[in-house]
Design a protein around this motif. Structure first.
Motif, PDB file in Angstrom:
ATOM      1  N   ALA A 288       0.821  -1.216   0.000  1.00  0.00           N
ATOM      2  CA  ALA A 288       0.000   0.000   0.000  1.00  0.00           C
ATOM      3  C   ALA A 288       0.847   1.256   0.000  1.00  0.00           C
ATOM      4  CB  ALA A 288      -0.915   0.001   1.221  1.00  0.00           C
ATOM      5  N   LYS A 289       2.170   1.038   0.159  1.00  0.00           N
ATOM      6  CA  LYS A 289       3.104   2.173   0.252  1.00  0.00           C
ATOM      7  C   LYS A 289       2.654   3.156   1.341  1.00  0.00           C
ATOM      8  CE  LYS A 289       4.607   1.722  -4.553  1.00  0.00           C
ATOM      9  NZ  LYS A 289       5.703   0.820  -4.185  1.00  0.00           N
ATOM     10  N   ARG A 290       1.996   2.586   2.368  1.00  0.00           N
ATOM     11  CA  ARG A 290       1.654   3.371   3.543  1.00  0.00           C
ATOM     12  C   ARG A 290       2.934   3.590   4.316  1.00  0.00           C
ATOM     13  NH1 ARG A 290      -0.010   2.143   8.854  1.00  0.00           N
ATOM     14  NH2 ARG A 290       0.069  -0.096   8.489  1.00  0.00           N
ATOM     15  N   PHE A 291       3.339   4.839   4.480  1.00  0.00           N
ATOM     16  CA  PHE A 291       4.681   5.100   4.973  1.00  0.00           C
ATOM     17  C   PHE A 291       4.758   4.849   6.469  1.00  0.00           C
ATOM     18  CE2 PHE A 291       8.533   7.851   5.671  1.00  0.00           C
ATOM     19  CZ  PHE A 291       9.386   7.029   4.960  1.00  0.00           C
ATOM     20  N   ALA A 292       4.889   3.568   6.828  1.00  0.00           N
ATOM     21  CA  ALA A 292       4.986   3.187   8.231  1.00  0.00           C
ATOM     22  C   ALA A 292       6.161   2.243   8.436  1.00  0.00           C
ATOM     23  CB  ALA A 292       3.682   2.539   8.693  1.00  0.00           C
ATOM     24  N   PRO A 293       7.361   2.649   7.996  1.00  0.00           N
ATOM     25  CA  PRO A 293       8.537   1.839   8.338  1.00  0.00           C
ATOM     26  C   PRO A 293       8.782   1.921   9.832  1.00  0.00           C
ATOM     27  CG  PRO A 293       9.241   3.933   7.459  1.00  0.00           C
ATOM     28  CD  PRO A 293       7.741   3.903   7.330  1.00  0.00           C
ATOM     29  N   ILE A 294       9.555   0.999  10.351  1.00  0.00           N
ATOM     30  CA  ILE A 294       9.714   0.916  11.803  1.00  0.00           C
ATOM     31  C   ILE A 294      10.323   2.188  12.387  1.00  0.00           C
ATOM     32  CG2 ILE A 294      11.961  -0.268  11.673  1.00  0.00           C
ATOM     33  CD1 ILE A 294      10.998  -1.850  14.199  1.00  0.00           C
ATOM     34  N   GLY A 295      11.181   2.853  11.642  1.00  0.00           N
ATOM     35  CA  GLY A 295      11.786   4.084  12.158  1.00  0.00           C
ATOM     36  C   GLY A 295      10.808   5.222  12.308  1.00  0.00           C
ATOM     37  N   ARG A 296       9.699   5.183  11.578  1.00  0.00           N
ATOM     38  CA  ARG A 296       8.625   6.168  11.737  1.00  0.00           C
ATOM     39  C   ARG A 296       7.642   5.746  12.822  1.00  0.00           C
ATOM     40  NH1 ARG A 296       8.939  11.356   9.618  1.00  0.00           N
ATOM     41  NH2 ARG A 296      10.053  11.304   7.637  1.00  0.00           N
ATOM     42  N   VAL A 297       7.367   4.446  12.904  1.00  0.00           N
ATOM     43  CA  VAL A 297       6.459   3.947  13.940  1.00  0.00           C
ATOM     44  C   VAL A 297       7.038   4.250  15.327  1.00  0.00           C
ATOM     45  CG1 VAL A 297       5.436   1.872  14.961  1.00  0.00           C
ATOM     46  CG2 VAL A 297       5.469   2.148  12.469  1.00  0.00           C
ATOM     47  N   VAL A 298       8.319   3.969  15.491  1.00  0.00           N
ATOM     48  CA  VAL A 298       8.963   4.190  16.789  1.00  0.00           C
ATOM     49  C   VAL A 298       9.411   5.645  16.862  1.00  0.00           C
ATOM     50  CG1 VAL A 298      10.799   3.470  18.364  1.00  0.00           C
ATOM     51  CG2 VAL A 298       9.664   1.777  16.917  1.00  0.00           C
ATOM     52  N   ASP A 299       8.482   6.504  17.261  1.00  0.00           N
ATOM     53  CA  ASP A 299       8.795   7.918  17.479  1.00  0.00           C
ATOM     54  C   ASP A 299       8.710   8.219  18.978  1.00  0.00           C
ATOM     55  OD1 ASP A 299       6.082   8.062  18.061  1.00  0.00           O
ATOM     56  OD2 ASP A 299       5.575   9.372  16.382  1.00  0.00           O
ATOM     57  N   GLU A 300       8.787   9.483  19.348  1.00  0.00           N
ATOM     58  CA  GLU A 300       8.795   9.840  20.769  1.00  0.00           C
ATOM     59  C   GLU A 300       7.515   9.402  21.476  1.00  0.00           C
ATOM     60  OE1 GLU A 300      11.172  13.040  18.494  1.00  0.00           O
ATOM     61  OE2 GLU A 300       9.320  11.885  18.214  1.00  0.00           O
ATOM     62  N   ARG A 301       6.373   9.529  20.799  1.00  0.00           N
ATOM     63  CA  ARG A 301       5.104   9.133  21.413  1.00  0.00           C
ATOM     64  C   ARG A 301       5.053   7.625  21.628  1.00  0.00           C
ATOM     65  NH1 ARG A 301       1.428  11.184  16.801  1.00  0.00           N
ATOM     66  NH2 ARG A 301       3.179  10.160  15.755  1.00  0.00           N
ATOM     67  N   CYS A 302       5.558   6.887  20.664  1.00  0.00           N
ATOM     68  CA  CYS A 302       5.598   5.430  20.764  1.00  0.00           C
ATOM     69  C   CYS A 302       6.460   4.988  21.951  1.00  0.00           C
ATOM     70  CB  CYS A 302       6.143   4.855  19.454  1.00  0.00           C
ATOM     71  SG  CYS A 302       6.371   3.073  19.439  1.00  0.00           S
ATOM     72  N   ILE A 303       7.610   5.635  22.135  1.00  0.00           N
ATOM     73  CA  ILE A 303       8.487   5.303  23.261  1.00  0.00           C
ATOM     74  C   ILE A 303       7.790   5.615  24.582  1.00  0.00           C
ATOM     75  CG2 ILE A 303      10.601   5.987  24.444  1.00  0.00           C
ATOM     76  CD1 ILE A 303      11.147   4.098  22.161  1.00  0.00           C
ATOM     77  N   VAL A 304       7.102   6.738  24.664  1.00  0.00           N
ATOM     78  CA  VAL A 304       6.364   7.076  25.886  1.00  0.00           C
ATOM     79  C   VAL A 304       5.270   6.046  26.135  1.00  0.00           C
ATOM     80  CG1 VAL A 304       4.799   8.760  26.947  1.00  0.00           C
ATOM     81  CG2 VAL A 304       6.914   9.527  25.847  1.00  0.00           C
ATOM     82  N   ASN A 305       4.578   5.615  25.102  1.00  0.00           N
ATOM     83  CA  ASN A 305       3.558   4.575  25.267  1.00  0.00           C
ATOM     84  C   ASN A 305       4.157   3.300  25.858  1.00  0.00           C
ATOM     85  OD1 ASN A 305       1.573   6.259  24.282  1.00  0.00           O
ATOM     86  ND2 ASN A 305       1.338   5.204  22.318  1.00  0.00           N
ATOM     87  N   ALA A 306       5.350   2.943  25.399  1.00  0.00           N
ATOM     88  CA  ALA A 306       6.008   1.753  25.937  1.00  0.00           C
ATOM     89  C   ALA A 306       6.337   1.941  27.416  1.00  0.00           C
ATOM     90  CB  ALA A 306       7.282   1.459  25.147  1.00  0.00           C
TER      91      ALA A 306
END
Length: 621
Positions: A288-306
């Motif tokens: 789908a070329k949905r731009f969700a590579p892992i480096g974009r998924v793991v952003d500051e908000r993602c780290i805070v969620n973890a």
């Protein structure tokens, strides 16, 4: 039902911590994303690389797969090329949690072909079991095995012919290592694929009781071995909520799994279908070329969620090291102040051993990660507006997967807690704050896990006994030298000293002393197991003794005050005396033996280059 009819606004502390992480990380995150963009905007490997390179990469493939991946059949372009999945596999059959991964690559390849794609095992990474190496010289390789796994992941993906990746791994250092390695290839869409926990055997509480009896000499080796074997009895992850299972909880909260995958047992029919779904998921991002590579998924908000998910579940203290290193790999800088601020406001929603009596199978049956994530989302403790590997975002991770009669997957809302002694709503938590505390004082900075410690043990003040090894503490215990109020200081256990082994073998003797009514605690620059429990332990003391930290000044008989309520760790020595007291050096016999044998020589550079525990004990900076 959820604890609220509609999601609340993001909690102000969560928002404030996120903002300061964003500000602190701006230079390094920008540089990381710039590098990611450069890699993402290249042609696919089969088009970009030389013909000899391509031929080498696909020489072993079946002819039909070669056509799919290159689009070439007998000098003719016959079809649009399919995506090529790189599989990084941590399989070995020594780790019960990883034994099921043996057959995953074949299943993945078959599913990929159904969707016009191909898959290759890009490489295998080492995977050691801390349960096997606890208390042995091999344990001194454990922490640094994380960075070795990251390096092996990088070697695997460096062939650079992959459009996306699947990471197969579960346990303690393996998932952080895979994640660190994958983030250095942040342009690739990546999904993590676990294998699930073993079914319940002898309860963790009963196992703990036998260990304490063995420490007192009340039962012998046959009885202890029988109990341990009844607890650890088959394929799958150990059933306590230690580092391995905390890994899985955090990956769910980060949106890096197929939703609800974490705690499905290996033998369940839905397990294989979830693995197939991982293939479909990673290909869905790619096609789908949905731009969700892992480096974009793991952003500051993602780290805070973890971080929030860790605190809300009373997870492993090891992640105060590992997730700092994970964040750094994505150009994000976090520290223990961030964990501490979040811990003050994040409610504790679970009681899973060692923070309770339930195991992870009971946690899953009561609602599992889906329930916890939904409660945290609805109460405003998680960022909802994050990328995940699914198009529906983090809300998809609040549902529980099951297989229909035809084998197809379906997800249903976690609903109400099935057992409020195990999981509770955010409106009625076990505790209004998380299970981790940052301690500060003239002994340095350290952390303590209080979620399993009785309230009357949150403050311990007692004379100390200083040990230069865990073996020395065991010897003193066996000689009945510790039958009094005592704070045991175990030093020379940090990353630079000996690789920062876990000291879980100290839990039974200290628990015995506490059970006798003595007020005891542990203070160390080493680690405790992710399953550390009811004995108060100030761990990861930084700076470590080997780096000139204040633990090197402590003498037998010094009174130490550990106050988890005030978040302090102090040696009660006159300041003028303390400031002029010389630093001890590592004993000559320890120094001579340090890093010798059992392959430890090969890790000398890791020890020399390791950053502090609060900096993730990273070795690559």
């Amino acid at each position: 039902m959820s604890s609220s009819s509609a999601p609340n606004a993001l909690h102000p502390t969560v928002l404030a911590v996120t903002r300061r992480i964003v500000e602190r990380s701006a230079p390094t995150r920008s540089a990381y994303l710039a590098q990611l963009e450069l890699a993402a905007n290249r042609k696919p490997g089969a088009d970009r690389m030389g013909c000899a390179n391509v031929a080498h990469a696909f020489a072993a493939m079946p002819d039909a797969d070669k056509t799919r991946v290159t689009g070439l059949d007998k000098l003719k372009i016959v079809e649009e090329k399919g995506a090529n999945i790189g599989i990084v596999n941590a399989y070995n059959d020594l780790l019960s949690a990883h034994a099921p991964l043996q057959h995953y690559p074949d299943l993945i390849k078959v599913e990929a072909r159904k969707h016009g794609a191909t898959a290759q095992v890009a490489g295998g990474v080492p995977a050691m079991c801390d349960g096997v190496t606890q208390g042995t010289p091999g344990m001194e390789l454990s922490l640094f095995s994380r960075d070795a796994i990251a390096m092996a992941t990088a070697v695997s993906l460096s062939h650079d012919v992959f459009d996306c990746a699947l990471m197969l791994g579960v346990c303690d250092k393996i998932v952080p290592g895979l994640l660190i390695g994958a983030l250095h290839f942040g342009h690739l869409p990546t999904v993590f694929v676990p294998a699930g926990p073993m079914t319940s055997g002898l309860s963790n509480n009963e196992k703990g009781k036998i260990r304490e009896k063995a420490a007192q000499g009340l039962v012998g080796r046959p009885e202890l071995l029988a109990a341990e074997s009844a607890a650890y009895h088959g394929q799958g992850t150990c059933t306590f909520y230690g580092t391995a299972n905390s890994n899985q909880m955090l990956l769910e909260a980060m949106g890096l799994h197929v939703p609800g995958t974490a705690f499905i047992n290996p033998g369940q029919d839905v397990r294989q279908e979830l693995t197939r779904e991982a293939v479909r998921t990673v290909l869905g991002i790619t096609k789908a070329k949905r731009f969700a590579p892992i480096g974009r998924v793991v952003d500051e908000r993602c780290i805070v969620n973890a971080m929030v998910a860790l605190l809300a579940t009373g997870g492993s203290t090891n992640h105060l090291i590992h997730w700092v290193a994970v964040a750094r790999s994505a150009g994000i800088v976090i520290d223990w102040n961030d964990f501490s601020a979040l811990s003050d406001v994040v409610p504790l929603l679970t009681r899973v051993y060692p923070n309770g009596s339930a195991d992870v199978n009971q946690f899953q049956a009561a609602g599992g990660p889906g329930y916890v994530i939904r409660e945290l989302l609805d109460a405003g403790f998680l960022h909802p507006d994050v990328l995940t590997v699914r198009s529906g975002g983090l809300r998809e991770f609040t549902a529980i997967p099951s297989a229909q009669a035809n084998g197809a997957l379906q997800w249903t809302d976690a609903g109400a807690s099935k057992d409020e002694s195990v999981v509770r709503p955010a409106s009625a938590p076990f505790s209004a704050s998380g299970g981790l505390k940052l301690l500060k004082g003239n002994l340095g900075r350290s952390v303590i896990k209080v979620s399993a410690v009785p309230d009357d043990r949150h403050i311990i003040e007692a004379p100390c006994r200083v040990f230069d090894s865990q073996e020395a503490l065991h010897k003193a215990f066996s000689a009945n030298e510790l039958n009094h109020d005592v704070i045991c200081v175990v030093r020379w256990q940090g990353p630079q000293a000996n690789g920062m082994p876990e000291l879980h073998k100290l839990t039974p003797p200290l628990a015995v002393l506490q059970g006798k009514g003595f007020r005891v605690a542990l203070v160390t620059d080493g680690r405790m197991s992710g399953a550390s429990g009811k004995v108060p332990a100030a761990i990861h003391v930084s700076p470590e003794a080997a780096a000139g930290g204040p633990l090197a000044k402590v003498l037998d008989g010094d009174v130490i005050r550990l106050d988890a309520n005030a978040e302090t760790l102090q040696v009660l020595v006159d300041a003028a005396v303390w400031d002029t007291r010389p630093l001890a050096t590592m004993p000559a016999d320890l120094r001579a033996a340090n890093g010798i044998g059992m392959g430890r020589e090969l890790f000398a550079n890791f020890r020399r280059n390791a950053l502090t525990a609060e900096e993730g004990a990273c070795t690559w900076f």
